[in-house]
Design a protein around this motif. Structure first.
Motif, PDB file in Angstrom:
ATOM      1  N   MET A 171      36.851  60.914  63.385  1.00 53.11           N
ATOM      2  CA  MET A 171      37.949  61.173  62.481  1.00 53.11           C
ATOM      3  C   MET A 171      38.870  62.564  62.940  1.00 53.11           C
ATOM      4  O   MET A 171      39.969  62.345  63.294  1.00 53.11           O
ATOM      5  N   THR A 207      44.835  61.180  52.140  1.00 55.95           N
ATOM      6  CA  THR A 207      43.560  60.536  52.188  1.00 55.95           C
ATOM      7  C   THR A 207      43.575  59.194  51.376  1.00 55.95           C
ATOM      8  O   THR A 207      44.549  58.886  50.804  1.00 55.95           O
ATOM      9  N   VAL A 211      43.476  59.053  56.477  1.00 50.67           N
ATOM     10  CA  VAL A 211      42.038  59.280  56.692  1.00 50.67           C
ATOM     11  C   VAL A 211      41.271  58.814  55.633  1.00 50.67           C
ATOM     12  O   VAL A 211      41.618  58.912  54.387  1.00 50.67           O
ATOM     13  N   PRO A 212      40.027  58.003  55.884  1.00 50.88           N
ATOM     14  CA  PRO A 212      39.173  57.881  54.742  1.00 50.88           C
ATOM     15  C   PRO A 212      38.758  59.344  54.189  1.00 50.88           C
ATOM     16  O   PRO A 212      38.606  60.397  54.775  1.00 50.88           O
ATOM     17  N   LEU A 213      38.348  59.063  52.694  1.00 48.03           N
ATOM     18  CA  LEU A 213      38.331  60.114  51.820  1.00 48.03           C
ATOM     19  C   LEU A 213      36.695  60.481  52.225  1.00 48.03           C
ATOM     20  O   LEU A 213      36.219  61.952  52.111  1.00 48.03           O
TER      21      LEU A 213
END
Lengths: 344, 344
Positions: free
Chosen positions: A77, A99, A66-68
DNA sequence: AAGGCCAATCGAAGCGCTTCGAGACCGGGC
DNA sequence: GCCCGGTCTCGAAGCGCTTCGATTGGCCTT
């Protein structure tokens, strides 16, 4: 902690037999099976995940990257993650959360240490460097999002182009001819994140096809940004009668700003949003919107991954058809008349 | 895929030596160490996680259990997760994501299969059944949140009681005597979720101590709920001059509702919010708020877990001191005068 | 009655790593 | 010159599981 050998001894069978009872990979007589099952319960036996991974060279783990950034489409998300985890569990898989700050290194690490059997990537850019890492690592993967060249890759996403088209179509049916698209933050377009680009293209194409006068304005998530963008739109294009909004964070500010500017929704200005239904239900008036089926994305991604791992399928791009729900934020454009249905 | 044996052969040493180079658990001469390192890089060797877990009986994995409901304090959960993952990585741990629908079973499963070495629990109820599962499973754990009886448990949380007190204190300094606390949804209180109860107690105690006339109203996340609750407050207690709001989702609706009711913020009504700073910055006027340091909670939870696992410490309750930031949503109560500082 | 086949079970050989005891070697102290 | 204590390295024994022949009976064929 009981081991498989303990169970075997207790049940009076060979270790391999216990293993076959557990995996079902060879037939075991009903009587033996029951005896083994009883021993397993009595001893409260649970197979050791590491040992299993070592012997079978499958970890039964998926990695989800997942994006940080904690700011961007967070609820989406989270929903995706929930969809992934619950679906993965149904297939007997656990989910490792990574991440994006580890970037491609994370992919390599997880793949080459056999910590995970497959990877789900999110927040896909049109040219995404991680795709290369996945290829080189030789690990199965599914992307939530679609890059510029999806050849040979499995991808799942909402059909954002179609979503954009639906918005425009809905508005033109209501007689709107001057529309502003308030999009995601500038940075998203600069990074060429797939969904933003596709939405924009879908909207532009549909607008062109219908002779709609369209303007696109990126917008950050803050109140000030929303205020600035809206002010500029109203000043430069006072005839604007409809807004399409993609950055969900600015919807509440936008609505109060319009109210303060004396433009009511939907009498003076119509709004179509691209956001989760839940959010569209929380405003007043409720928003006409194209849904963002985040949890389904997660579920479908896992389904696709399982098919890929088990049946060897690959190279499928699943675009979920969007649906537009009419709620209270859109109405006939001021000064126009309802079109007869036959004219649609 | 290269194995440790391959590396050993390539470097001309025993397998155990390679292992010691990797772990540093015994001294290895500088020359050998370098030779081994080179072989590792040349062969692009990565230790097999499963084999490691089996031999060392430590998986180097933490499990993070998040609530399934996608509606509740989602951004906060996401931030916590990010804090946990990034911090765990610094200690060489990966993070397994579990949802609460597996409940205590998930804890048992993960613990008894040695999939994870420790667990981080979130969304803690005052009497939380999972605590028992953790004890029985004999696995290290840290709670993000504090149950009624935290004896022997490691917990991290914001000091919500103090947070509540800060809100009341700030408002009384500004001369407010009639305050409404708009809290979380009814269901949260019914489930006795710790943070909600503690906030309420902190506010009540502070209000009582200062002779503030306080009312508490739970509130769902929808626009309608906010409208209903606000209408009732304004009707039953028209002298209300200040609101404390905990359910972050209803802040935007609340502000437009007040505007529509002809009550401006902060001139007629002051608002103090309990929410992430980021959110407080997104409204207009910006919100005076007590911050919710979600990412820090995740970080601290991991720190605590590491200390527990390595040093055997336990039974610590870490309450992060809250901080109130004054922004534009609070002002001197109407009809009162600024108190001289000495009178505080 | 012998042969063949199938289902059910067993035993052994790993999977790739950690860890422990023991050996080899070296320099210093007596 | 010999013993002692360190330092560095090695080999072997597992960790708990899967998997692949091989073995055993029982039953059906012919």
């Amino acid at each position: 902690m009981a081991t498989l050998a303990d169970v075997a001894r207790h049940a009076g069978v060979a270790a391999s037999t216990v293993s076959y009872v557990l995996s079902g990979k060879r037939s075991v007589s009903e009587a033996t099976r029951r005896r083994v099952q009883r021993s397993i319960e009595l001893l409260n036996y649970h197979p050791h995940a590491g040992a299993r991974a070592l012997a079978s060279s499958r970890a039964n783990v998926l990695a989800l990257i997942v994006p940080l950034r904690g700011d961007l489409y967070v609820p989406v998300m989270m929903q995706i993650a929930i969809g992934v985890v619950t679906t993965a569990r149904q297939f007997g898989y656990d989910v490792l959360l990574l991440t994006n700050d580890e970037g491609s290194d994370g992919i390599r690490r997880v793949a080459s240490s056999s910590r995970a059997d497959a990877i789900i990537l999110t927040d896909i850019g049109m040219e995404d460097g991680r795709i290369d890492a996945v290829r080189k690592a030789g690990i199965d993967a599914v992307l939530i999002g679609v890059p510029a060249d999806p050849a040979g890759l499995d991808c799942v996403d909402l059909d954002f182009a179609e979503a954009g088209r639906l918005c425009v179509e809905h508005l033109t049916r209501l007689g709107h001819r001057t529309v502003a698209f308030i999009g995601e933050a500038e940075g998203i377009y600069r990074r060429h994140v797939g969904f933003a680009e596709r939405t924009l293209r879908g909207i532009r194409a549909a607008a062109a096809a219908r002779g709609v006068d369209l303007v696109h304005r990126p917008c950050e998530g803050s109140y000030e940004a929303a205020a600035g963008v809206l002010a500029r739109i109203l000043e430069e294009r006072p005839h604007t009668t409809a807004l399409i909004v993609q950055n969900e964070a600015i919807i509440p500010p936008l609505m109060s700003l319009l109210r303060m500017a004396g433009r009511t929704v939907p009498e003076h200005v119509s709004i179509v949003a691209l956001c989760p239904d839940q959010l569209a239900e929380q405003t007043s008036p409720r928003l006409t919107s194209v849904n963002m089926p985040a949890q389904e994305l997660g579920t479908r991604a896992v389904d696709l991954l399982m098919r890929r791992m088990n049946d060897g399928d690959s190279g499928e791009v699943v675009l979920i058809p969007p649906g537009l729900t009419v709620r209270g934020s859109t109405a006939q454009a001021p000064g126009t008349e309802e079109q007869p249905v036959s004219a649609l």
